[in-house]
Scaffold this motif. Structure first.
Motif, PDB file in Angstrom:
ATOM      1  N   TYR A 140       0.827  -1.211   0.000  1.00  0.00           N
ATOM      2  CA  TYR A 140       0.000   0.000   0.000  1.00  0.00           C
ATOM      3  C   TYR A 140       0.859   1.257   0.000  1.00  0.00           C
ATOM      4  O   TYR A 140       0.512   2.253  -0.632  1.00  0.00           O
ATOM      5  N   LEU A 141       1.977   1.228   0.709  1.00  0.00           N
ATOM      6  CA  LEU A 141       2.878   2.382   0.702  1.00  0.00           C
ATOM      7  C   LEU A 141       3.434   2.621  -0.695  1.00  0.00           C
ATOM      8  O   LEU A 141       3.505   3.759  -1.161  1.00  0.00           O
ATOM      9  N   THR A 142       3.808   1.553  -1.387  1.00  0.00           N
ATOM     10  CA  THR A 142       4.343   1.675  -2.745  1.00  0.00           C
ATOM     11  C   THR A 142       3.267   2.169  -3.704  1.00  0.00           C
ATOM     12  O   THR A 142       3.493   3.106  -4.488  1.00  0.00           O
ATOM     13  N   LEU A 143       2.090   1.563  -3.654  1.00  0.00           N
ATOM     14  CA  LEU A 143       0.997   1.968  -4.526  1.00  0.00           C
ATOM     15  C   LEU A 143       0.617   3.425  -4.257  1.00  0.00           C
ATOM     16  O   LEU A 143       0.430   4.217  -5.193  1.00  0.00           O
ATOM     17  N   GLY A 144       0.541   3.791  -2.995  1.00  0.00           N
ATOM     18  CA  GLY A 144       0.235   5.175  -2.636  1.00  0.00           C
ATOM     19  C   GLY A 144       1.279   6.139  -3.167  1.00  0.00           C
ATOM     20  O   GLY A 144       0.949   7.215  -3.670  1.00  0.00           O
TER      21      GLY A 144
END
Length: 96
Positions: free
Chosen positions: A44-48
């Motif tokens: 989620y951090l990467t996608l965000g």
């Protein structure tokens, strides 16, 4: 009128309504495969970050804030989804 650096309940509710519309949109997106979707906090951090970079680029390359605000809502939706799937943590009370 509220101070510029204080969020009112009415403002919060307006943001939550916009965020819910984004979550509903994301809920209806086709999934690539179960094993390629974001499943853990780093996902989620990467996608965000990918969509945050796109929102920053949209702001830098276009007049006004409209495209960047669309991206901000999308990023918020991604991070809310991450909290839902990976675990919600409340802020510990501040002891004065």
């Amino acid at each position: 009128m509220a101070s510029a650096n204080i969020v009112t309940k009415e403002q919060f509710d307006e943001v939550c309504a916009a965020l819910w519309s984004e979550i509903e949109y994301q809920n209806n997106l086709a999934r690539r495969t179960d094993d390629s979707e974001a499943l853990q906090v780093p996902s989620y951090l990467t996608l965000g970050q990918v969509y945050l970079n796109k929102a920053a680029e949209d702001w830098a390359l276009n007049a006004g804030d409209e495209l960047a605000l669309h991206g901000l809502r999308k990023v918020a939706g991604i991070f809310v989804r991450g909290m839902v799937y990976c675990g919600v943590r409340n802020r510990a009370p501040v002891i004065a």
